[in-house]
Design an enzyme around this catalytic site. Structure first.
Site, PDB file in Angstrom:
ATOM      1  N   LEU A 196      -1.439 -12.493  -1.809  1.00  0.00           N
ATOM      2  CA  LEU A 196      -0.116 -11.874  -1.750  1.00  0.00           C
ATOM      3  C   LEU A 196       0.194 -11.271  -3.113  1.00  0.00           C
ATOM      4  O   LEU A 196       0.618 -11.957  -4.042  1.00  0.00           O
ATOM      5  CB  LEU A 196       0.944 -12.897  -1.348  1.00  0.00           C
ATOM      6  CG  LEU A 196       0.704 -13.655  -0.035  1.00  0.00           C
ATOM      7  CD1 LEU A 196       1.941 -14.453   0.339  1.00  0.00           C
ATOM      8  CD2 LEU A 196       0.316 -12.723   1.097  1.00  0.00           C
ATOM      9  N   ASP A 197      -0.012  -9.964  -3.217  1.00  0.00           N
ATOM     10  CA  ASP A 197       0.091  -9.275  -4.490  1.00  0.00           C
ATOM     11  C   ASP A 197       1.550  -9.154  -4.931  1.00  0.00           C
ATOM     12  O   ASP A 197       2.424  -8.763  -4.146  1.00  0.00           O
ATOM     13  CB  ASP A 197      -0.524  -7.875  -4.353  1.00  0.00           C
ATOM     14  CG  ASP A 197      -0.341  -7.037  -5.596  1.00  0.00           C
ATOM     15  OD1 ASP A 197      -0.922  -7.404  -6.636  1.00  0.00           O
ATOM     16  OD2 ASP A 197       0.386  -6.028  -5.535  1.00  0.00           O
ATOM     17  N   ALA A 198       1.809  -9.494  -6.200  1.00  0.00           N
ATOM     18  CA  ALA A 198       3.135  -9.314  -6.819  1.00  0.00           C
ATOM     19  C   ALA A 198       4.255  -9.888  -5.970  1.00  0.00           C
ATOM     20  O   ALA A 198       5.372  -9.371  -5.960  1.00  0.00           O
ATOM     21  CB  ALA A 198       3.384  -7.826  -7.088  1.00  0.00           C
ATOM     22  N   VAL A 199       3.975 -10.970  -5.283  1.00  0.00           N
ATOM     23  CA  VAL A 199       4.923 -11.482  -4.289  1.00  0.00           C
ATOM     24  C   VAL A 199       6.183 -12.067  -4.923  1.00  0.00           C
ATOM     25  O   VAL A 199       7.237 -12.163  -4.269  1.00  0.00           O
ATOM     26  CB  VAL A 199       4.231 -12.516  -3.380  1.00  0.00           C
ATOM     27  CG1 VAL A 199       3.946 -13.814  -4.137  1.00  0.00           C
ATOM     28  CG2 VAL A 199       5.025 -12.781  -2.111  1.00  0.00           C
TER      29      VAL A 199
END
Length: 580
Positions: free
Chosen positions: A237-240
């Site tokens: 989960l990128d830059a979540v």
């Protein structure tokens, strides 16, 4: 209640928590039904077992772009697959960085989440890789490209995506917003409804989603389902941390963000019991740890403090800060573990050592990386000041010397860093350019003017294979030394990601820790000389059990006298085990 009814009840509760302050057109139970349908979860499907570990000591992840290696007349994904089959049999998992059509940020401004970038290959190439190795994919969930069809519909004011994006007013109180960039937060955009100001955490080509609209959540659940069907079973989960925004707050790590992650985990593990969620949250260490939740949120969290602390240790010859940090880290409970890495496609973040390294230590670290050819990226702090945010440098260049300057121990120091990381509690992730000993790419940096490009080299496969065929070449030496360490690690139960770990007290020039297998049959003492001078290791201080036979797993030698003093050469690591 049936299993499906229990799932719906849980989702409804999570949705009520997420949207408690949002006026919705649909009831939570209606949204829950839509989510279950989108994920195609049926009665009698998977029922996740709490606190289950979906990993073992055999799991090692290679991090790579889909086109890190290029061959003429072949899809880069096919080239990557062949390279792994030929050179990396010891690695069972791969993280392919965003392989979708994109407009900027080397993939992290996604134009279309449902397609594979045709410059890389197609879904059949992804499925081929997933059939051989565990596949980790990015879910770029905070933002998408301004060139996406969704954002174009936002501009037109109609169609799918017209209400997917977060806007604010220039008069709003945004002073506290935490960001990793110095560009303006709001992007003025002329739309059919007039001038609107779109929230952009990263760049004006990366427009942030508005998760207050449940349709955005539903869209991403459909995307997750498609990725599962293609063989993805690890979701990054990128830059979540930036996902939920509230004007007047820092808009990072908000409770709604944590609840969205818990909801996504609920859906993912009901759809596929061994699928894993990893949160990418490049933030101070204490904040990062909260993403474990109570073993009900991220299965794994990126161990962002490790890279800067380990580099600091090896360039200063003191493990003071690394040792303090490691002793403060809680053991991951079952159902969770750390994702360890020391190099990646991004730079070495400095926010994760705020409150761990003193300002003077950070300055020395930044100055040394600059001396070794690195670039420093900055962010705007809460008080409006520019602060070093990230060090952009290839790891092999970062470790070519110490604070005193360059020296002949670069390769030994580089290998030592990986030996330490491979022994630690957690799952190791190794960047392809670390495996290949790739140095700073100044040509790419000049072409893009983006600091991160310095560590995103693209190899020609014929040139690379020629280098790897030469045993005396640095690239060949690096690959041989790291694959040897990986092969040893993956056969030792004491290196299970959740095996016991204790920090050893051997002074500040020897960094050591003890691992014990979960069945308590194997102990491994992992000890590294982190200095440029030979150091004595008094084996008696380890209290090795005299009735056992002890081996150094790395050199294969039997330790005949457990009371003797062993000389460790500069940057030498030993893995002393009672099981060969």
């Amino acid at each position: 209640m049936t299993e499906l009814e229990c799932l719906k009840h849980k989702l409804t509760q999570q949705l009520d928590s997420i949207y408690k302050d949002v006026e919705l057109a649909l009831e939570s139970d209606e949204i829950a039904d839509a989510l279950i349908d989108a994920m195609r979860i049926e009665q009698g499907g998977f029922t996740p077992k709490p606190f289950s570990n979906h990993w073992s000591e055999q799991d090692v992840v290679m991090i790579t772009y889909g086109d890190s290696i290029m061959c003429p007349n072949q899809n880069p994904l096919a080239t990557l697959s062949e390279f792994m089959d030929t050179h990396l049999e010891c690695i069972n998992s791969v993280h392919i960085l965003p392989f979708f059509p994109f407009s900027s940020d080397d993939g992290f401004a996604v134009i279309d989440y449902s397609s594979v970038n045709d410059g890389l290959g197609d879904w059949s190439d992804i499925e081929t890789i997933a059939a051989k190795r565990r596949l980790m994919s990015d879910l770029v969930i905070n933002h998408c490209s301004s060139r996406s069809a969704w954002f174009q519909n936002f501009i037109k004011g109609e169609g799918v995506g017209h209400d997917y994006f977060f806007t604010a007013n220039v008069e709003d109180d945004l002073a506290e917003v935490v960001r990793p960039r110095t560009s303006d937060l709001l992007r003025p955009t002329q739309t059919s409804k007039g001038l609107q100001h779109v929230w952009c955490t990263f760049s004006h080509d990366q427009v942030d989603f508005d998760f207050r609209n449940p349709q955005v959540l539903l869209e991403f659940v459909r995307i997750i389902r498609q990725y599962l069907d293609a063989g993805v079973n690890i979701f990054r989960l990128d830059a979540v941390a930036f996902l939920w925004k509230i004007v007047g707050t820092k808009s990072i790590n908000l409770p709604q963000t944590h609840e969205v992650i818990r909801l996504l985990r609920t859906l993912i593990e009901h759809a596929q019991h061994d699928a894993v969620v990893i949160t990418e949250t490049n933030i101070p260490n204490t904040q990062n740890l909260t993403y474990f939740g109570n073993a009900n949120e991220a299965h794994c969290i990126y161990n962002f403090s490790l890279p800067p602390l380990l580099i600091n240790t090896l360039i200063t010859g003191s493990c003071l800060y690394l040792k303090r940090w490691q002793m403060s880290m809680p053991p991951a409970q079952d159902g969770t573990t750390y994702f360890n890495f020391i190099a990646s496609h991004d730079g070495v973040g400095l926010r994760p050592v705020e409150g761990i390294l003193e300002d003077e230590e950070i300055k020395v670290l930044v100055d040394t990386m600059t001396l070794f050819g690195g670039k420093i990226s900055s962010r705007t702090s809460e008080d409006g000041q520019k602060k070093p945010y990230e060090m952009n440098i290839a790891l092999i260049d970062a470790l070519q010397g110490t604070t005193k300057g360059k020296d002949p121990f670069g390769l030994a120091r580089f290998t030592c860093a990986h030996a330490i990381m491979l022994g630690l509690e957690g799952i190791p992730g190794i960047y392809i350019h670390s495996l290949l000993g790739t140095g700073n790419d100044y040509e790419k940096l000049a072409n893009t003017s983006h600091n991160r490009s310095i560590n995103r080299h693209r190899w020609d496969c014929q040139a690379l294979n020629g280098l790897l065929a030469d045993e005396n070449n640095v690239h060949s030496k690096v690959l041989a030394s790291l694959t040897k360490l990986i092969s040893i690690r993956t056969s030792q139960k004491a290196f299970n990601p959740n095996a016991t770990q204790f920090t050893l007290h051997l002074g500040l020039q020897l960094f050591g820790f003890w691992r014990q297998s979960r069945d308590r049959r194997q102990s491994v003492f992992c000890i590294s000389n982190i200095t440029d001078q030979p150091m004595d290791l008094p084996l008696a201080e380890l209290n090795l059990i005299g009735t056992e036979t002890w081996f150094d797993l790395i050199d294969g030698e039997v330790i005949n006298d457990i009371t003797a003093t062993q000389l460790l050469e500069p940057y030498q690591t030993v893995w002393i085990s009672n099981v060969a």
